[in-house]
Design a protein around this motif. Structure first.
Motif, mmCIF file in Angstrom:
data_model
loop_
_atom_site.group_PDB
_atom_site.id
_atom_site.type_symbol
_atom_site.label_atom_id
_atom_site.label_comp_id
_atom_site.label_asym_id
_atom_site.label_seq_id
_atom_site.Cartn_x
_atom_site.Cartn_y
_atom_site.Cartn_z
ATOM 1 N N LEU A 192 85.329 64.483 -2.551
ATOM 2 C CA LEU A 192 86.010 65.839 -2.771
ATOM 3 C C LEU A 192 86.151 67.001 -1.987
ATOM 4 O O LEU A 192 85.300 67.056 -1.012
ATOM 5 C CB LEU A 192 85.602 66.301 -4.077
ATOM 6 C CG LEU A 192 85.410 65.170 -5.440
ATOM 7 C CD1 LEU A 192 84.624 65.633 -6.488
ATOM 8 C CD2 LEU A 192 86.960 64.781 -5.905
ATOM 9 N N GLU A 193 87.013 67.574 -1.988
ATOM 10 C CA GLU A 193 87.323 68.713 -1.196
ATOM 11 C C GLU A 193 86.277 70.084 -1.777
ATOM 12 O O GLU A 193 86.060 70.004 -2.798
ATOM 13 C CB GLU A 193 88.826 69.607 -1.404
ATOM 14 C CG GLU A 193 89.559 68.401 -0.707
ATOM 15 C CD GLU A 193 91.095 69.385 -0.868
ATOM 16 O OE1 GLU A 193 91.130 70.195 -1.101
ATOM 17 O OE2 GLU A 193 91.943 68.452 -0.353
ATOM 18 N N SER A 194 85.918 70.758 -0.762
ATOM 19 C CA SER A 194 84.956 71.818 -1.146
ATOM 20 C C SER A 194 85.410 72.708 -1.960
ATOM 21 O O SER A 194 86.389 72.787 -1.924
ATOM 22 C CB SER A 194 84.477 72.382 0.283
ATOM 23 O OG SER A 194 83.801 73.784 0.120
ATOM 24 N N GLY A 195 84.547 73.270 -3.063
ATOM 25 C CA GLY A 195 84.889 74.171 -3.936
ATOM 26 C C GLY A 195 85.617 73.454 -5.143
ATOM 27 O O GLY A 195 85.789 74.218 -6.171
ATOM 28 N N THR A 196 85.518 72.116 -5.319
ATOM 29 C CA THR A 196 85.896 71.447 -6.336
ATOM 30 C C THR A 196 85.000 71.616 -7.685
ATOM 31 O O THR A 196 83.752 71.337 -7.430
ATOM 32 C CB THR A 196 86.044 69.717 -6.218
ATOM 33 O OG1 THR A 196 87.171 69.683 -5.161
ATOM 34 C CG2 THR A 196 86.556 68.918 -7.228
ATOM 35 N N GLU A 197 85.337 71.694 -8.800
ATOM 36 C CA GLU A 197 84.552 71.826 -9.993
ATOM 37 C C GLU A 197 84.142 70.453 -10.340
ATOM 38 O O GLU A 197 84.938 69.543 -10.384
ATOM 39 C CB GLU A 197 85.499 72.599 -11.163
ATOM 40 C CG GLU A 197 85.592 73.956 -10.644
ATOM 41 C CD GLU A 197 86.508 74.759 -11.937
ATOM 42 O OE1 GLU A 197 86.713 73.984 -12.906
ATOM 43 O OE2 GLU A 197 86.543 75.710 -11.841
ATOM 44 N N VAL A 198 82.880 70.544 -10.831
ATOM 45 C CA VAL A 198 82.231 69.112 -11.414
ATOM 46 C C VAL A 198 81.482 69.344 -12.606
ATOM 47 O O VAL A 198 81.112 70.863 -12.674
ATOM 48 C CB VAL A 198 81.656 68.364 -10.262
ATOM 49 C CG1 VAL A 198 82.211 68.055 -9.141
ATOM 50 C CG2 VAL A 198 80.144 69.297 -9.932
ATOM 51 N N ALA A 199 81.029 68.510 -13.446
ATOM 52 C CA ALA A 199 80.249 68.709 -14.485
ATOM 53 C C ALA A 199 79.347 67.796 -14.596
ATOM 54 O O ALA A 199 79.546 66.554 -13.980
ATOM 55 C CB ALA A 199 81.108 69.151 -15.907
ATOM 56 N N GLN A 200 78.285 67.772 -15.590
ATOM 57 C CA GLN A 200 77.319 66.696 -16.051
ATOM 58 C C GLN A 200 77.358 66.607 -17.386
ATOM 59 O O GLN A 200 77.466 67.451 -18.161
ATOM 60 C CB GLN A 200 75.889 67.041 -15.293
ATOM 61 C CG GLN A 200 75.792 67.372 -13.769
ATOM 62 C CD GLN A 200 74.528 67.392 -13.291
ATOM 63 O OE1 GLN A 200 73.638 66.561 -13.608
ATOM 64 N NE2 GLN A 200 74.367 68.622 -12.710
ATOM 65 N N ILE A 201 76.974 65.558 -17.615
ATOM 66 C CA ILE A 201 76.634 64.983 -19.214
ATOM 67 C C ILE A 201 75.057 64.461 -18.811
ATOM 68 O O ILE A 201 74.928 63.557 -18.387
ATOM 69 C CB ILE A 201 77.334 63.736 -19.502
ATOM 70 C CG1 ILE A 201 79.079 64.228 -19.686
ATOM 71 C CG2 ILE A 201 76.859 63.370 -21.019
ATOM 72 C CD1 ILE A 201 79.952 63.280 -20.157
ATOM 73 N N THR A 202 74.128 65.166 -19.176
ATOM 74 C CA THR A 202 72.774 64.935 -18.606
ATOM 75 C C THR A 202 72.113 64.450 -20.047
ATOM 76 O O THR A 202 72.150 64.393 -21.266
ATOM 77 C CB THR A 202 72.285 66.352 -18.590
ATOM 78 O OG1 THR A 202 71.823 67.109 -19.689
ATOM 79 C CG2 THR A 202 73.023 67.209 -17.358
ATOM 80 N N LEU A 203 70.857 63.988 -19.512
ATOM 81 C CA LEU A 203 69.834 63.753 -20.318
ATOM 82 C C LEU A 203 69.196 65.078 -21.132
ATOM 83 O O LEU A 203 69.331 66.054 -20.502
ATOM 84 C CB LEU A 203 68.539 62.885 -19.616
ATOM 85 C CG LEU A 203 68.736 61.608 -19.175
ATOM 86 C CD1 LEU A 203 67.586 60.963 -18.424
ATOM 87 C CD2 LEU A 203 69.246 60.489 -20.366
#
Length: 328
Positions: A159-170
């Motif tokens: 992905l390109e720098s600055g892209t937003e990501v998220a997590q579904i965590t334990l």
């Protein structure tokens, strides 16, 4: 990659463990009862939830390895409930098991189980997740932080720098969940990705993965990737993205399953940091065998994850089956 495979295969061939549960020699196969006859040693495995494929893989490793020493294993399903796991521990101790292997429902509640077992003189081996405190014979775990970082770095490279990501965590009450999250954040930072949100799972099932993925793409329409901390919820996230027509969102996983393998092959999952649950179960069982025999046991054993992507899936598949995907 070749070196990683060699390490995995060498690990699977290890027979003994070193340093920790010494003491007077105690037979592992048979022990005299009060009447002078002999009975087979018995071990309880306390698992968080057999609804989760990962724990079925661990169970296979535990039960199969104990069987090699003619040790009976009784597996207790805690249904992802700390109170149930405590009741299971009490039942196992009442039935006079010789040792306990526990995969805690969470790190805080494990302390009470360890205290109960210590009071009863029952040795405990912890397999995965970890504990906030308490006495135990051995702790067999995954390098969760390194695994999270590895998959984070891979996603960062896509992905390109600055892209937003998220997590579904334990649940972040679990030490392993905290480490996976922190590791992933360190990994995506290598290309300046931004972790904008996370959702904590309680049941660690497909439904949670689907619901949380829907919530995340609604709240953050510009997401470029979602990292899910477990295999079954990952497939729930895949379903949610497909239903929403969001083919632009990469899905990253932790752990593995036949479905994850298929999804990596066809591009629905970008990659996973695969643990070695079968091997973890075997190590935990071997620690118990050595402890009951009066041998020394290594206090902590940490296993690596294996980064699996569409580029190397064929190369690593046979190893995955051996150390991560066998449940019967």
């Amino acid at each position: 990659m070749k070196k990683a495979l060699e390490l995995l295969l060498c690990a699977s061939l290890m027979v003994g463990l070193l340093a920790g549960c010494g003491g007077n020699s105690k037979p592992t196969e048979q022990q005299p009862d009060e009447g002078g006859s002999t009975t087979a040693a018995k071990v309880a495995y306390l698992t968080p939830s057999l609804d989760v494929p990962f724990w079925r893989y661990v169970r296979h490793g535990v039960e199969d390895e104990l069987a090699k020493s003619d040790i009976e294993c009784v597996t207790y399903d805690s249904k992802d409930d700390a109170n149930t796991q405590m009741s299971n521990a009490q039942d196992a101790i009442t039935k006079q098991v010789d040792a306990i292997i526990i995969s805690p429902t969470d790190s805080a509640s494990c302390v009470s189980v360890l205290s109960l077992a210590e009071e009863a003189g029952v040795p405990v081996v912890i397999c995965d997740i970890g504990t906030d405190s308490g006495e135990y014979v051995a702790f067999i775990s995954t390098d969760n932080e390194a695994g999270g970082k590895a998959i984070g770095e891979y996603i960062a490279s896509q992905l390109e720098s600055g892209t937003e990501v998220a997590q579904i965590t334990l649940n972040q009450a679990r030490i392993n969940g905290v480490l996976r999250k922190d590791g992933f954040d360190a990994g995506i930072a290598t290309n300046g990705l931004v972790d904008v949100d996370f959702k904590q799972m309680e049941k660690v099932n497909r439904s949670e993965g689907e619901t949380f993925a829907q919530d995340l793409i609604t709240a953050h329409p510009n997401l470029g990737a979602i990292f899910c901390h477990s295999e079954d919820p990952t497939m729930g996230a895949v379903s949610a993205l497909e239903a929403a027509g969001r083919e632009d969102v990469l899905v990253a996983a932790f752990d593995c399953s036949p479905e994850i393998v298929d999804a990596i092959r066809d591009g629905r999952v970008a990659g996973t940091s695969a643990q070695q649950p079968v091997l973890m179960g075997r190590y935990s069982a071997q620690a118990v065998v050595d402890c009951l025999a009066g041998n020394e046991v290594e206090k902590e054993i940490t296993l690596d994850t294996l980064l699996v992507t569409k580029d190397n899936i064929d190369e690593v598949y046979d190893t995955l089956v051996e150390v991560a995907l066998t449940d019967e």
